[in-house]
Motif scaffolding. Structure first.
Motif, PDB file in Angstrom:
ATOM      1  N   VAL A 172       0.838  -1.207   0.000  1.00  0.00           N
ATOM      2  CA  VAL A 172       0.000   0.000   0.000  1.00  0.00           C
ATOM      3  C   VAL A 172       0.870   1.252   0.000  1.00  0.00           C
ATOM      4  O   VAL A 172       0.647   2.194  -0.780  1.00  0.00           O
ATOM      5  CB  VAL A 172      -0.943   0.011   1.214  1.00  0.00           C
ATOM      6  N   ARG A 173       1.864   1.283   0.863  1.00  0.00           N
ATOM      7  CA  ARG A 173       2.720   2.472   0.959  1.00  0.00           C
ATOM      8  C   ARG A 173       3.524   2.677  -0.324  1.00  0.00           C
ATOM      9  O   ARG A 173       3.766   3.809  -0.741  1.00  0.00           O
ATOM     10  CB  ARG A 173       3.645   2.355   2.171  1.00  0.00           C
ATOM     11  N   LYS A 174       3.915   1.581  -0.980  1.00  0.00           N
ATOM     12  CA  LYS A 174       4.606   1.685  -2.272  1.00  0.00           C
ATOM     13  C   LYS A 174       3.686   2.299  -3.330  1.00  0.00           C
ATOM     14  O   LYS A 174       4.125   3.123  -4.154  1.00  0.00           O
ATOM     15  CB  LYS A 174       5.076   0.307  -2.728  1.00  0.00           C
ATOM     16  N   VAL A 175       2.418   1.890  -3.320  1.00  0.00           N
ATOM     17  CA  VAL A 175       1.473   2.416  -4.310  1.00  0.00           C
ATOM     18  C   VAL A 175       1.217   3.897  -4.064  1.00  0.00           C
ATOM     19  O   VAL A 175       1.156   4.697  -5.013  1.00  0.00           O
ATOM     20  CB  VAL A 175       0.155   1.615  -4.271  1.00  0.00           C
ATOM     21  N   PHE A 215      -9.369  -0.954  -3.024  1.00  0.00           N
ATOM     22  CA  PHE A 215      -8.645  -2.053  -3.679  1.00  0.00           C
ATOM     23  C   PHE A 215      -8.586  -1.850  -5.192  1.00  0.00           C
ATOM     24  O   PHE A 215      -7.573  -2.160  -5.819  1.00  0.00           O
ATOM     25  CB  PHE A 215      -9.293  -3.397  -3.335  1.00  0.00           C
ATOM     26  N   ARG A 216      -9.663  -1.314  -5.746  1.00  0.00           N
ATOM     27  CA  ARG A 216      -9.648  -1.036  -7.187  1.00  0.00           C
ATOM     28  C   ARG A 216      -8.600   0.034  -7.496  1.00  0.00           C
ATOM     29  O   ARG A 216      -7.861  -0.074  -8.470  1.00  0.00           O
ATOM     30  CB  ARG A 216     -11.035  -0.593  -7.653  1.00  0.00           C
ATOM     31  N   TRP A 217      -8.535   1.050  -6.645  1.00  0.00           N
ATOM     32  CA  TRP A 217      -7.534   2.103  -6.851  1.00  0.00           C
ATOM     33  C   TRP A 217      -6.124   1.529  -6.744  1.00  0.00           C
ATOM     34  O   TRP A 217      -5.255   1.843  -7.578  1.00  0.00           O
ATOM     35  CB  TRP A 217      -7.728   3.216  -5.828  1.00  0.00           C
ATOM     36  N   LEU A 218      -5.867   0.719  -5.739  1.00  0.00           N
ATOM     37  CA  LEU A 218      -4.544   0.097  -5.588  1.00  0.00           C
ATOM     38  C   LEU A 218      -4.181  -0.714  -6.824  1.00  0.00           C
ATOM     39  O   LEU A 218      -3.066  -0.610  -7.357  1.00  0.00           O
ATOM     40  CB  LEU A 218      -4.524  -0.799  -4.346  1.00  0.00           C
ATOM     41  N   ALA A 219      -5.137  -1.526  -7.281  1.00  0.00           N
ATOM     42  CA  ALA A 219      -4.871  -2.403  -8.418  1.00  0.00           C
ATOM     43  C   ALA A 219      -4.630  -1.609  -9.690  1.00  0.00           C
ATOM     44  O   ALA A 219      -3.681  -1.887 -10.448  1.00  0.00           O
ATOM     45  CB  ALA A 219      -6.035  -3.368  -8.617  1.00  0.00           C
ATOM     46  N   GLU A 220      -5.456  -0.602  -9.938  1.00  0.00           N
ATOM     47  CA  GLU A 220      -5.330   0.161 -11.181  1.00  0.00           C
ATOM     48  C   GLU A 220      -4.104   1.066 -11.157  1.00  0.00           C
ATOM     49  O   GLU A 220      -3.439   1.240 -12.183  1.00  0.00           O
ATOM     50  CB  GLU A 220      -6.607   0.978 -11.407  1.00  0.00           C
ATOM     51  N   THR A 221      -3.774   1.631 -10.007  1.00  0.00           N
ATOM     52  CA  THR A 221      -2.632   2.538  -9.916  1.00  0.00           C
ATOM     53  C   THR A 221      -1.316   1.805 -10.114  1.00  0.00           C
ATOM     54  O   THR A 221      -0.390   2.318 -10.776  1.00  0.00           O
ATOM     55  CB  THR A 221      -2.618   3.248  -8.550  1.00  0.00           C
TER      56      THR A 221
END
Length: 347
Positions: free
Chosen positions: A197-200, A281-287
């Motif tokens: 998460v922090r990397k994203v 989760f969608r934001w994490l995945a797409e980013t």
């Protein structure tokens, strides 16, 4: 002889008076978590608990320990430490209830380089909130001030919980092919996967104080949403009858945690179209271009607990869980085979 100035512990960086002040300050928080079986307050060398007073006649004890992981980094960087204690309790007691146990008592370990009494008191107040919400007594802990071990402002947390159940009621028990999987939705990322998460967040060029692109409030506030406490709903379902197993969906996601409750030769089929992937989760995945298998193996993906229940009890138990405030999703079934097979798509 010329007397030399004596060096004190405080000059070495450890303030015993501050530690004593903290104990006094947190006593009211601990006191409000008292429950039947609690025998003493804070301050002793150990904590006493009376299992008979708690209502058990032939108890089996269950213990669990955990931490909060690198979610702590966000709490430290933002200064928002009010709810990180709830995460600490949740990570321990949500595991305990998966064994069929009622959480009874909790101890915490708080370590820092320089004790900030106000900060520590806020953290422990959060721990007390988590304990009170799950019927678990905060009976003690350890505050360690260790100069030279932590950077300024940093701290670490660990928790230890003990629960009990009557002999012969342990879970998982009786999981069979055809059992139904009831998913309980999560409150967000909970307390796993935060290194990614922090990397994203870094990849996206965001600061913790920026508006969250996936929800209300700032990025830091949204990502500090505390882990959901499933204890009381899970216990209500267990007592209603028909629960064969419970899986707390933590690091490893559905892919690795759900098989832990299955005997050899059984697995599961899950319909990914049965629930909506939460925006975070969608934001994490797409980013970050996270593939669906990686998402399901790293995060809870919106499902924080799974109850494995008898097929003829699924509807009634879903109603019990819903009455306890849970959003319940019928995920799929237990099948012959190994591991978890997915149908449909989340992303």
């Amino acid at each position: 002889m010329t007397a030399k100035n004596g060096l004190t512990y405080a000059q070495a960086g450890v303030d015993i008076d501050a530690g004593n002040a903290l104990v006094e300050r947190i006593k009211p928080a601990a006191k409000r978590t008292a429950r039947p079986g609690t025998m003493a307050g804070l301050g002793g060398f150990g904590a006493l608990f009376d299992l008979k007073a708690a209502g058990y006649s032939d108890p089996i004890l269950v213990a669990a320990t955990d931490g909060v992981g690198t979610k702590l980094r966000i709490a430290i960087d933002t200064g928002n430490v009010a709810t990180i204690g709830i995460d600490l309790v949740a990570m321990c007691v949500n595991d305990l209830v998966c064994q069929g146990a009622e959480p009874l008592l909790f101890l915490d370990y708080f370590a820092t380089g320089k004790l900030d009494v106000a900060q520590a008191a806020a953290i422990i107040a959060g721990i007390a909130d988590g304990c009170a919400a799950t019927g678990c007594a905060l009976v003690g802990g350890e505050t360690a001030e260790m100069p030279g071990m932590y950077h300024a402002g940093d701290f670490d947390l660990a928790g230890f919980a003990v629960g009990a159940m009557e002999r012969g009621t342990d879970l998982p028990r009786g999981v069979t092919e055809g059992d139904v999987l009831l998913g309980l939705t999560s409150s967000g990322v909970h307390s796993n996967g935060y290194s990614l998460v922090r990397k994203v967040v870094e990849l996206a060029g965001l600061a913790w104080s920026d508006p969250a692109p996936f929800g209300a409030g700032t990025v830091g506030e949204a990502l500090l949403t505390p882990t959901r406490l499933y204890v009381k709903p899970a216990l209500a379902a267990i007592r209603a009858g028909g629960v064969h197993g419970l899986a707390h969906i933590t690091g490893g996601g559905l892919t690795e945690n759900l098989p832990r409750v299955f005997p050899d030769g059984l697995g599961a089929t899950i319909d990914l179209g049965s629930w909506t992937l939460p925006p975070v989760f969608r934001w994490l995945a797409e980013t970050a271009g996270i593939a669906q298998p990686e998402l399901l193996k790293t995060f809870n993906a919106g499902i924080g607990m799974v109850a494995v229940v008898a097929a003829d009890r699924a509807e009634a138990l879903a109603a019990v869980l819903a009455a306890e405030g849970e959003t319940v999703v019928r995920l799929g079934t237990v099948t012959a085979g190994e591991g978890v097979a997915y149908t449909g798509r989340l992303l």
